[in-house]
Design an enzyme around this catalytic site. Structure first.
Site, short mmCIF file in Angstrom:
data_model
loop_
_atom_site.label_atom_id
_atom_site.label_comp_id
_atom_site.label_asym_id
_atom_site.label_seq_id
_atom_site.Cartn_x
_atom_site.Cartn_y
_atom_site.Cartn_z
N HIS A 1 0.85 -1.19 0.00
CA HIS A 1 0.00 0.00 0.00
C HIS A 1 0.88 1.23 0.00
O HIS A 1 1.94 1.22 0.63
CB HIS A 1 -0.91 0.01 1.24
CG HIS A 1 -2.09 0.91 1.08
ND1 HIS A 1 -2.01 2.26 1.32
CD2 HIS A 1 -3.34 0.66 0.65
CE1 HIS A 1 -3.18 2.80 1.05
NE2 HIS A 1 -4.01 1.85 0.64
N ASP B 1 -8.14 -5.17 -0.09
CA ASP B 1 -8.68 -5.81 -1.29
C ASP B 1 -8.39 -7.29 -1.34
O ASP B 1 -9.06 -8.04 -2.04
CB ASP B 1 -8.11 -5.13 -2.54
CG ASP B 1 -8.61 -3.72 -2.62
OD1 ASP B 1 -9.81 -3.54 -2.46
OD2 ASP B 1 -7.79 -2.82 -2.81
N1 CMC Z 1 4.21 -7.37 -5.19
C1 CMC Z 1 5.57 -7.42 -5.31
N2 CMC Z 1 6.39 -6.38 -5.07
C2 CMC Z 1 5.81 -5.23 -4.70
C3 CMC Z 1 4.42 -5.10 -4.55
C4 CMC Z 1 3.62 -6.22 -4.80
N3 CMC Z 1 2.30 -6.16 -4.66
N4 CMC Z 1 4.12 -3.82 -4.16
C5 CMC Z 1 5.28 -3.17 -4.07
N5 CMC Z 1 6.32 -4.02 -4.39
C6 CMC Z 1 7.76 -3.70 -4.33
C7 CMC Z 1 8.21 -2.84 -5.49
O1 CMC Z 1 8.64 -3.61 -6.58
C8 CMC Z 1 9.30 -2.04 -4.85
O2 CMC Z 1 10.45 -2.89 -4.77
P1 CMC Z 1 11.94 -2.24 -4.89
O3 CMC Z 1 12.07 -1.30 -3.72
O4 CMC Z 1 12.85 -3.41 -4.84
O5 CMC Z 1 11.97 -1.51 -6.21
C9 CMC Z 1 8.84 -1.82 -3.42
O6 CMC Z 1 7.96 -2.93 -3.15
C10 CMC Z 1 8.09 -0.50 -3.21
O7 CMC Z 1 7.07 -0.42 -4.22
P2 CMC Z 1 6.47 0.93 -4.78
O8 CMC Z 1 5.93 0.66 -6.14
O9 CMC Z 1 7.47 2.03 -4.61
O10 CMC Z 1 5.30 1.18 -3.75
P3 CMC Z 1 4.10 2.16 -3.97
O11 CMC Z 1 3.81 2.72 -2.63
O12 CMC Z 1 4.37 3.13 -5.06
O13 CMC Z 1 2.96 1.17 -4.48
C11 CMC Z 1 0.98 -0.09 -4.62
C12 CMC Z 1 1.83 0.87 -3.77
C13 CMC Z 1 -0.32 -0.37 -3.85
C14 CMC Z 1 0.64 0.56 -5.97
C15 CMC Z 1 1.77 -1.40 -4.84
O14 CMC Z 1 2.11 -1.97 -3.61
C16 CMC Z 1 1.01 -2.41 -5.71
O15 CMC Z 1 1.08 -2.34 -6.94
N6 CMC Z 1 0.28 -3.38 -5.04
C17 CMC Z 1 -0.55 -4.32 -5.77
C18 CMC Z 1 -1.84 -3.68 -6.17
C19 CMC Z 1 -2.77 -3.49 -4.99
O16 CMC Z 1 -3.01 -4.41 -4.22
N7 CMC Z 1 -3.34 -2.29 -4.90
C20 CMC Z 1 -4.36 -1.98 -3.91
C21 CMC Z 1 -3.97 -0.89 -3.02
S1 CMC Z 1 -5.08 -0.81 -1.62
C22 CMC Z 1 -6.53 -0.21 -2.26
C23 CMC Z 1 -6.65 1.25 -2.20
O17 CMC Z 1 -6.53 1.83 -1.11
O18 CMC Z 1 -6.91 1.81 -3.28
#
Ligand code: CMC
Length: 446
Positions: A322, A380
């Site tokens: 998240h 989710d």
């Molecule tokens: N699976 C594998 N690796 C992940 C995931 C995941 N679901 N989420 C983040 N990472 C890794 C990412 O590759 C990165 O690794 P590194 O530091 O080695 O490059 C690290 O964790 C940080 O990721 P980020 O992309 O900088 O994190 P973010 O805060 O920008 O992304 C997110 C948040 C929710 C978009 C992401 O975690 C994601 O895509 N999750 C899956 C989709 C999901 O479940 N979304 C629902 C969010 S909750 C509903 C809502 O409130 O809307």
């Protein structure tokens, strides 16, 4: 920045301090920027004078360090895993409240007394039907259209029907628009579902509560009686409460940005639905189910875990991680318990997809990659499983999320309209395209 508990007054954030930016940009003189404190949460540096003082902008794609507004509605402490609606912890609301009471709280800032609660419920319920002409919109869509595509279109089209609640300068009209949106969203989501499966639309029943009525409109058919299962209705009510607001997320920020130009509230809500649809936001509950179906068997879990960790593979474990919760998502904890209650009630506890889900959860909570990055299951992850157990097809999941989030969108939209410091949203950019150059006629181009 330090955390502070300094009290914010009715006049907004308090200036606590200043920070000095030395020799920035075109200005050789240091510039002082105020440091503001809210009620709880990190202090913020007020950079509104930065461009005037230095000729420089800030650069913050994804707004990871930028507060876009002042708000009194919802607070998240991502490190503690805390979510408050108007100060009330989500766990307490989930335990003791119901969705319409939470709607009142989000809109008006306080829990209603018995009289206010009854009146609010009555007033919202009065608006559950949609204009009969709206039915014709549905007939224009393909039966296999994604429900969110239908929702974006139909909710946007409400702007063409309810002219008497479109004057955003009039507080009464804003209130009517809010009630209409909260009341009509379940009707529209249920209609999108019925249309997709070729069943007749079921009109709302105002003797049922909000969640019961939603289930009734989705699952009843005209030829036989339908009894709403109270455990499923309670689970639906909980899903609605947990998704009702979540501070300045992508869809809420979209609603605020669209609304900042003075746009019609129904059109702004349609913009929020469009933003919610994406798999990184509300589309995640659908994506979780799709992923579980793709994994299909217990033996394939390691393969998917490896893929999620592989930098060269764009695959992510859906329902994990998240942007704000870098600890456990408090909504996921509540949802996990309800998930088991629903599966028990329906006698599908051995549901293979749930087993895969729980195994994934276990592995991810222990695996170094996920632990190091604080990637916990989010709301989710479980809501997808509950909705599936209820018989809601996965393509409709995000529409259910949209029904719940409508109150958050509209409460935040109203707050913005009433905020005297509100301006049209207009981010800046770093331009990296070509510098000025002269037009070349086609016969001169290589
Ligand atoms: N699976 C594998 N690796 C992940 C995931 C995941 N679901 N989420 C983040 N990472 C890794 C990412 O590759 C990165 O690794 P590194 O530091 O080695 O490059 C690290 O964790 C940080 O990721 P980020 O992309 O900088 O994190 P973010 O805060 O920008 O992304 C997110 C948040 C929710 C978009 C992401 O975690 C994601 O895509 N999750 C899956 C989709 C999901 O479940 N979304 C629902 C969010 S909750 C509903 C809502 O409130 O809307």
């Amino acid at each position: 920045m330090t955390q502070t508990d300094a009290a914010a007054t009715a006049n907004g954030p308090q200036q606590k301090d200043t920070v000095t930016l030395a020799e920035a940009g075109s200005n050789a003189e240091p510039i002082e920027l105020p440091v503001l404190s809210g009620t709880i949460g990190p202090d913020v540096i007020d950079i509104r004078t930065l461009y005037g003082g230095t000729g420089m902008f800030t650069y913050d794609p994804g707004y990871t360090s930028t507060a876009s507004c002042e708000s009194r509605i919802t607070f998240i402490d991502g490190d503690k895993g805390e979510l408050l609606y108007r100060g009330y912890p989500i766990e307490q609301l989930a335990e003791s409240s119901d969705f319409l009471e939470v709607c009142y709280l989000l809109l008006y800032g306080e829990l209603p007394n018995a009289e206010q609660s009854a009146k609010f419920s009555n007033d919202v319920t009065y608006h559950t039907m949609v204009h009969e002409q709206v039915n014709l919109f549905f007939r224009g869509f393909r039966r296999d259209a994604h429900p969110m595509a239908v929702m974006v279109g139909v909710v946007g089209a409400l702007s063409a029907f309810y002219h008497d609640s479109s004057d955003i300068e009039d507080p009464y009209q804003r209130m009517v628009a809010s009630y209409r949106l909260i009341a009509k969203m379940p009707t529209i989501a249920a209609m999108a579902f019925k249309f997709s499966i070729g069943q007749p639309f079921i009109y709302p029943r105002n003797d049922l509560n909000y969640a019961e009525n939603f289930l009734h409109m989705m699952f009843a058919v005209p030829c036989e009686p339908y009894r709403v299962n109270p455990i499923l209705a309670k689970a639906m009510d909980l899903i609605l409460i947990l998704h009702a607001d979540h501070e300045q997320n992508a869809s809420t920020s979209t609603v605020r940005l669209a609304g900042s130009s003075g746009a019609n509230p129904f059109a702004c809500t349609a913009a929020g639905i469009a933003s919610l649809w994406g798999p990184a936001h509300g589309g995640a509950n659908e994506a979780v189910l799709k992923m579980l179906e793709e994994i299909d068997s217990h033996d394939r879990i390691p393969e998917f875990i490896d893929r999620a960790k592989d930098k060269d593979d764009p695959f992510r474990l859906m329902g994990f991680g998240h942007r704000v919760y870098k600890n456990y998502d408090p909504r996921a904890k509540i949802m996990r318990e309800t998930c088991h209650e629903v599966l028990d009630e329906l006698g599908v506890h051995d549901e293979p997809l749930l087993k895969i889900a729980l195994e994934l959860e276990k592995i991810a909570l222990q695996d170094e990659y996920f632990v190091e990055r604080n990637l916990y299951p989010n709301v989710d992850f479980y809501s997808g499983i509950i909705l599936r157990a209820m018989g809601i097809p996965r393509r409709l999941f995000t529409a259910v999320f949209a029904v719940a989030r409508t109150v958050g969108w509209i409460a935040q939209w109203s707050e913005m309209i009433e905020d005297p410091s509100q301006k049209i949203g207009r981010p800046r950019q770093i331009y990296t395209g070509p510098a000025r150059r002269d037009f070349v006629s086609i016969d001169q181009r290589s």
